[in-house]
Design a protein around this motif. Structure first.
Motif, PDB file in Angstrom:
ATOM      1  N   ALA A  83       0.855  -1.183   0.000  1.00  0.00           N
ATOM      2  CA  ALA A  83       0.000   0.000   0.000  1.00  0.00           C
ATOM      3  C   ALA A  83       0.893   1.236   0.000  1.00  0.00           C
ATOM      4  CB  ALA A  83      -0.915  -0.004   1.231  1.00  0.00           C
ATOM      5  N   PHE A  84       0.273   2.386  -0.261  1.00  0.00           N
ATOM      6  CA  PHE A  84       1.007   3.637  -0.241  1.00  0.00           C
ATOM      7  C   PHE A  84       1.252   4.071   1.205  1.00  0.00           C
ATOM      8  CE2 PHE A  84      -1.529   3.869  -4.213  1.00  0.00           C
ATOM      9  CZ  PHE A  84      -0.460   3.764  -5.092  1.00  0.00           C
ATOM     10  N   GLY A  85       2.363   4.767   1.424  1.00  0.00           N
ATOM     11  CA  GLY A  85       2.646   5.276   2.772  1.00  0.00           C
ATOM     12  C   GLY A  85       4.126   5.209   3.094  1.00  0.00           C
ATOM     13  N   ASN A  86       4.458   5.499   4.340  1.00  0.00           N
ATOM     14  CA  ASN A  86       5.841   5.467   4.815  1.00  0.00           C
ATOM     15  C   ASN A  86       6.153   4.084   5.370  1.00  0.00           C
ATOM     16  OD1 ASN A  86       6.152   8.219   4.216  1.00  0.00           O
ATOM     17  ND2 ASN A  86       5.403   8.825   6.231  1.00  0.00           N
ATOM     18  N   ALA A  87       6.910   3.323   4.624  1.00  0.00           N
ATOM     19  CA  ALA A  87       7.207   1.937   4.995  1.00  0.00           C
ATOM     20  C   ALA A  87       8.560   1.893   5.705  1.00  0.00           C
ATOM     21  CB  ALA A  87       7.224   1.050   3.757  1.00  0.00           C
ATOM     22  N   SER A  88       8.542   1.531   6.982  1.00  0.00           N
ATOM     23  CA  SER A  88       9.763   1.549   7.787  1.00  0.00           C
ATOM     24  C   SER A  88      10.182   0.146   8.203  1.00  0.00           C
ATOM     25  CB  SER A  88       9.562   2.407   9.043  1.00  0.00           C
ATOM     26  OG  SER A  88       9.318   3.747   8.700  1.00  0.00           O
ATOM     27  N   MET A  89      11.488  -0.007   8.335  1.00  0.00           N
ATOM     28  CA  MET A  89      12.075  -1.198   8.925  1.00  0.00           C
ATOM     29  C   MET A  89      12.966  -0.723  10.062  1.00  0.00           C
ATOM     30  SD  MET A  89      14.535  -4.085   7.178  1.00  0.00           S
ATOM     31  CE  MET A  89      15.332  -5.353   8.148  1.00  0.00           C
ATOM     32  N   LYS A  90      12.850  -1.360  11.216  1.00  0.00           N
ATOM     33  CA  LYS A  90      13.580  -0.903  12.398  1.00  0.00           C
ATOM     34  C   LYS A  90      14.302  -2.067  13.054  1.00  0.00           C
ATOM     35  CE  LYS A  90      12.936   1.256  16.930  1.00  0.00           C
ATOM     36  NZ  LYS A  90      11.940   1.802  17.886  1.00  0.00           N
ATOM     37  N   LEU A  91      15.619  -1.877  13.275  1.00  0.00           N
ATOM     38  CA  LEU A  91      16.390  -2.874  14.012  1.00  0.00           C
ATOM     39  C   LEU A  91      16.104  -2.724  15.502  1.00  0.00           C
ATOM     40  CD1 LEU A  91      19.911  -2.651  12.322  1.00  0.00           C
ATOM     41  CD2 LEU A  91      18.198  -4.432  12.008  1.00  0.00           C
ATOM     42  N   THR A  92      15.775  -3.811  16.148  1.00  0.00           N
ATOM     43  CA  THR A  92      15.549  -3.776  17.598  1.00  0.00           C
ATOM     44  C   THR A  92      16.680  -4.450  18.361  1.00  0.00           C
ATOM     45  OG1 THR A  92      14.212  -5.790  17.439  1.00  0.00           O
ATOM     46  CG2 THR A  92      13.049  -3.675  17.353  1.00  0.00           C
TER      47      THR A  92
END
Length: 435
Positions: A318-327
Motif C-alpha cells: 500500500a502507499f505510505g511510509n514503509a519503515s524497517m527498524k532494528l531492535t
C-alpha cells in the motif's frame, strides 16, 4: 602606574593610548619613610638609573605625608645635579623618543617592552571522531610575542568547551601536541597557553576531540522513494568491524505496508535460515535472522569503513511510509562463537515512501493513454534546461503539478522516444491505489 593587567593593556590599546609605567617610589606603603623615598630616587641602581629620561611614579593618597616631606629635598637635590622637570609629552619630545602602542615604557631613554602574546594560528579540531585504541593525530598552535620575545607553550585538556580550568598535560610544551593514545570514549577539549617572559599568558581556543567506543557500528538504509510496483529494498551495513563471522538480527516492519520477497547476503555473508516472523500488536511484524560467512572461512570480515552485508527486499502492499527498524543486533567474532563483539546501532531505522508507479504520471492509478499524452507534452526537454524540475504544463489527478523531470522515466537526462517506449511497455498496467 606599576600595576598592569592584560585587561588594562587591552583597553589602552583599543583607545590608541600608550602605557607609561616608570620607577615606583613605593610610597603607597605608608610605612616607607621620607628618607627611604629620597634614597629610592637618588640612589642610581638597576632600573633606577638617575639620568635624562627617567620617570618616577608617586602617589598622592590620603594619610600619605612622607611623599610631601620627601619631594622638596628630591627636587632640590636633582636640580643641584643639573636635572630639570618636564611633563611626559615634553619629555618624549625632548628625548626625540618614538612611542609605539602595545608597549609599556619604563622610561624615555631605554625601555623594557612588556611583550604582548598573540595567538596567530588556533588549534583545529579533527574533522572526524577517533576510535578508542586507534588514536593517531595531533593539534598545532602558533603564537608570537611583540618585541621578538621567546614564546613558550603548555597544553591542557578539559571536559568542557572552555580554555580555563583544564588539566596540564605533562611534557606537552611545544607548539604541536600529539594526541594521547590512551583516551577512552568521550569528548575532550584541548587548548594551549602561550607565554613570554614578563607578558600576560594567552590561551588558545579549545579544540574539540571526540573519541568513540571501539565497537561495531551497524546502519540500516533505504531509498527515499519506492514505487508501488517495485521492490522496497533495505540495506544493512557494518563499520569498524574486525574478524566478524556472523550477525544476529531482530527487526520490525509494518505488516500492512510490506511483504517479504527475499533476504540476500552481501560481502560473503549468507542467511543461515529463513526469517522467523512473529505478529505483534499494532500491525507490526517482528523478524529474526542470522547471517554468516561460510563455515570454511578462516578469516572474518574486517573493515573500518561501512560495508554492506545484507539486502532485505519487500513488496509494497500500500502507499505510505514503509519503515524497517532494528531492535537488536549482535556480531559474532572469529575467535569464539559464544563471544559477541561490542556493537552500536547508529542508524537502526530506515523509511521509504511507497508511491505510485513512476509511469503513472497523472497518478490516477493506471498507466494509460493519458500518461502517454503527458509525456508527449514534455518531449525534447533536457536536464540542462533551467526549468527541468519546475516547468509545469499539466497537473495530476490530485491537483499536484507534473514537472518535466518526472517524465524522464529512464533517467538519462532527456525526454525522448526511449521514455515513450519504456512507458508504452507498461501501458495498461493497472495500479489499485486502494490495495
Amino acid at each position: 602606574y606599576a600595576s598592569i593587567s592584560t585587561a588594562s593593556l587591552g583597553v589602552a590599546r583599543e583607545l590608541g593610548m600608550t602605557t607609561v609605567r616608570g620607577v615606583a617610589l613605593d610610597d603607597w606603603d605608608l610605612a616607607n619613610s621620607a628618607s627611604f623615598l629620597i634614597n629610592r630616587v637618588l640612589t642610581s641602581t638597576g632600573t633606577n638609573l638617575l639620568r635624562d629620561g627617567q620617570i618616577y611614579t608617586g602617589h598622592d593618597q590620603q594619610g600619605q605625608t612622607n611623599t610631601r616631606q620627601a619631594l622638596p629635598e628630591i627636587v632640590h637635590e636633582l636640580r643641584m645635579r643639573g636635572f630639570g622637570f618636564m611633563t611626559l609629552t615634553e619629555l618624549r619630545l625632548h628625548m626625540n623618543f618614538p612611542v609605539t602602542n602595545n608597549i609599556t615604557y619604563l622610561n624615555f631613554f631605554q625601555y623594557s617592552a612588556i611583550p604582548v602574546v598573540n595567538i596567530d594560528i588556533q588549534p583545529a579540531a579533527p574533522a572526524e571522531a577517533f576510535i578508542a585504541g586507534d588514536i593517531k593525530g595531533s593539534l598545532t598552535v602558533e603564537a608570537s610575542s611583540t618585541g621578538g620575545a621567546a614564546t613558550s607553550y603548555q597544553w591542557y585538556v578539559n571536559t568542557t568547551a572552555e580554555n580555563i580550568g583544564g588539566s596540564a598535560i605533562e611534557g606537552a610544551s611545544g607548539g604541536t601536541l600529539a594526541l594521547p593514545e590512551d583516551l577512552t570514549e568521550g569528548t575532550y577539549y584541548f587548548y594551549a597557553v602561550a607565554s613570554a617572559k614578563a607578558a600576560a599568558s594567552v590561551a588558545s581556543d579549545p579544540a574539540k576531540v571526540v573519541v568513540a567506543r571501539d565497537c561495531v557500528n551497524i546502519n540500516l538504509r533505504a531509498n527515499p522513494v519506492t514505487y508501488i510496483n517495485s521492490d522496497a529494498e533495505y540495506t544493512l551495513s557494518l563499520a569498524n568491524v574486525k574478524n566478524a563471522l556472523a550477525v544476529e538480527l531482530e527487526f520490525e516492519i509494518d505488516a500492512g505496508l510490506l511483504a517479504e520477497k527475499g533476504i540476500f547476503g552481501l560481502s560473503g555473508f549468507e542467511p543461515m535460515s529463513n526469517v522467523l516472523w512473529v505478529h505483534k500488536e499494532g500491525g507490526k511484524l517482528k523478524g529474526s535472522l542470522a547471517l554468516a560467512l561460510p563455515s570454511r572461512s578462516t578469516a572474518g570480515l574486517t573493515s573500518k569503513a561501512p560495508i554492506d552485508v545484507a539486502s532485505f527486499n519487500f513488496a509494497p502492499k500500500a502507499f505510505g511510509n514503509a519503515s524497517m527498524k532494528l531492535t537488536s543486533a549482535k556480531v559474532v567474532g572469529l575467535a569464539d562463537t559464544t563471544i559477541y563483539l561490542d556493537t552500536e546501532i547508529q542508524g537502526g531505522a530506515a523509511t521509504t515512501v511507497v508511491a505510485h508507479s513512476k509511469y503513472d504520471l497523472n497518478r490516477d492509478g493506471a498507466v494509460d493513454a493519458l500518461d502517454l499524452g503527458i509525456m508527449l507534452l514534455y518531449c525534447g526537454f533536457k536536464a540542462e534546461d533551467p526549468e527541468w524540475g519546475t516547468f509545469v504544463k499539466v497537473n495530476d489527478a490530485w491537483g499536484n503539478p507534473v514537472a518535466a523531470s518526472q517524465c524522464d522515466v529512464n533517467k538519462d537526462g532527456v525526454i525522448d522516444m526511449l521514455d515513450l517506449i519504456d512507458l508504452f511497455i507498461h501501458y495498461a498496467k493497472i495500479v489499485d491505489i486502494y490495495s
